[in-house]
Design a protein around this motif. Structure first.
Motif, short mmCIF file in Angstrom:
data_model
loop_
_atom_site.label_atom_id
_atom_site.label_comp_id
_atom_site.label_asym_id
_atom_site.label_seq_id
_atom_site.Cartn_x
_atom_site.Cartn_y
_atom_site.Cartn_z
N LEU A 1 21.73 8.78 6.91
CA LEU A 1 22.01 7.78 7.95
C LEU A 1 21.95 8.38 9.36
O LEU A 1 22.48 9.47 9.60
N ASN A 2 21.28 7.69 10.26
CA ASN A 2 21.11 8.08 11.66
C ASN A 2 20.38 9.42 11.81
O ASN A 2 20.61 10.16 12.75
N SER A 3 19.51 9.70 10.86
CA SER A 3 18.68 10.92 10.90
C SER A 3 17.22 10.53 10.83
O SER A 3 16.87 9.44 10.40
N GLU A 4 16.38 11.46 11.26
CA GLU A 4 14.95 11.25 11.13
C GLU A 4 14.54 11.68 9.72
O GLU A 4 14.92 12.76 9.25
N SER B 1 18.34 16.03 12.07
CA SER B 1 19.69 15.45 12.05
C SER B 1 19.85 14.30 13.03
O SER B 1 20.80 13.51 12.92
N THR B 2 18.97 14.23 14.02
CA THR B 2 19.01 13.13 14.98
C THR B 2 17.64 12.47 15.02
O THR B 2 16.63 13.06 14.61
N CYS B 3 17.62 11.27 15.54
CA CYS B 3 16.34 10.54 15.66
C CYS B 3 15.65 10.99 16.94
O CYS B 3 16.29 11.08 17.99
N LYS C 1 6.38 5.64 11.72
CA LYS C 1 5.00 5.96 12.08
C LYS C 1 4.38 6.85 11.02
O LYS C 1 5.07 7.64 10.38
N VAL C 2 3.06 6.75 10.88
CA VAL C 2 2.32 7.64 10.00
C VAL C 2 2.34 9.05 10.62
O VAL C 2 2.57 10.03 9.93
N ASP C 3 2.11 9.12 11.93
CA ASP C 3 2.13 10.40 12.65
C ASP C 3 3.16 10.31 13.77
O ASP C 3 2.88 9.72 14.83
N PRO C 4 4.36 10.85 13.58
CA PRO C 4 5.41 10.72 14.59
C PRO C 4 5.08 11.39 15.93
O PRO C 4 5.68 11.08 16.94
N ARG C 5 4.09 12.30 15.94
CA ARG C 5 3.70 12.96 17.19
C ARG C 5 2.72 12.13 18.01
O ARG C 5 2.45 12.45 19.16
N ASP C 6 2.19 11.07 17.41
CA ASP C 6 1.19 10.23 18.09
C ASP C 6 1.90 9.19 18.96
O ASP C 6 2.43 8.21 18.46
N SER C 7 1.90 9.42 20.27
CA SER C 7 2.59 8.51 21.18
C SER C 7 1.86 7.17 21.31
O SER C 7 2.45 6.18 21.75
N LYS D 1 0.85 -1.19 0.00
CA LYS D 1 0.00 0.00 0.00
C LYS D 1 0.88 1.24 0.00
O LYS D 1 2.02 1.21 0.50
N GLU D 2 0.36 2.31 -0.58
CA GLU D 2 1.07 3.59 -0.59
C GLU D 2 1.07 4.17 0.82
O GLU D 2 0.03 4.20 1.49
N VAL D 3 2.25 4.59 1.28
CA VAL D 3 2.37 5.13 2.63
C VAL D 3 3.30 6.34 2.64
O VAL D 3 4.08 6.56 1.72
N SER D 4 3.22 7.08 3.73
CA SER D 4 4.16 8.15 4.03
C SER D 4 4.49 7.96 5.51
O SER D 4 3.65 8.17 6.38
N LEU D 5 5.73 7.51 5.78
CA LEU D 5 6.13 7.17 7.14
C LEU D 5 7.33 8.00 7.58
O LEU D 5 8.23 8.28 6.78
N THR D 6 7.37 8.35 8.85
CA THR D 6 8.50 9.07 9.42
C THR D 6 9.16 8.18 10.46
O THR D 6 8.49 7.56 11.28
N GLY D 7 10.50 8.10 10.39
CA GLY D 7 11.24 7.27 11.33
C GLY D 7 12.72 7.55 11.24
O GLY D 7 13.17 8.49 10.57
#
Length: 135
Positions: free
Chosen positions: A86-89, A128-130, A58-64, A35-41
Motif C-alpha cells: 500500500l502507497n508504494s510503487e 517504498s514511495t510513489c 504505465k508500461v514504461d514508468p520513465r516515459d514522461s 490483454k497480458e500486461v506488465s504495468l508499474t504504478g
C-alpha cells in the motif's frame, strides 16, 4: 384429459426452445476483452478495505510522454497481497481489461466501478514511495 394438457405443455416448451436461439442470436454474451500486461504504478487504497487501485500505471514508468492510467486491482489467487504494498510503487503483471467507453475528461476522476480491471498474477515491490502523481 390430463394427457392432452401435458402434451400441449411439452409441445409449447419444445417450440419455445427452438425459437429462442433466434431471439438470442444478436445478444450473445461477450466477455470483456483483456490483454497480458506488465504495468508499474502506485498501489493505493480504494473505497473499501479490500479495494485496491493501481494509479498512474504505465508500461514504461520513465516515459514522461506516456499517459498514466488507473486500474481496479484483483488478485488471480489468494497468495497475492496488495495491502503489504500500500502507497508504494509496484510492478503488476497480469491481464488488463480493455474497456471501450467514454474518455475521461482532463482532471476528472473515474468512478471505481467504471475502471478497467487488472487481474494480477504477480506483484513486485519497486519503491517504498510513489515516484510521481497521476499524469
Amino acid at each position: 384429459m390430463k394427457l392432452p394438457i401435458v402434451a400441449l405443455a411439452v409441445g409449447l416448451v419444445a417450440a419455445a426452445g427452438l425459437a429462442m436461439p433466434d431471439v438470442l442470436a444478436g445478444q450473445q454474451y461477450q466477455p470483456p476483452k483483456s490483454k497480458e500486461v506488465s504495468l508499474t504504478g502506485c498501489l493505493v487504497q480504494g473505497s473499501g478495505p479490500s479495494v485496491f487501485i493501481l494509479e498512474n500505471a504505465k508500461v514504461d514508468p520513465r516515459d514522461s510522454a506516456e499517459k498514466g492510467q488507473r486500474y481496479l486491482l484483483a488478485g488471480s489467487s489468494l497468495s497475492i497481497s496488495f495491502s503489504q504494498h500500500l502507497n508504494s510503487e509496484v510492478k503488476v503483471d497480469g491481464k488488463a481489461e480493455v474497456k471501450d467507453g467514454p474518455a475521461q475528461a482532463a482532471g476528472e476522476r473515474m468512478n471505481e466501478s467504471d475502471l478497467p480491471r487488472l487481474t494480477a498474477t504477480k506483484v513486485t515491490h519497486v519503491a517504498s514511495t510513489c515516484s510521481s502523481p497521476l499524469s
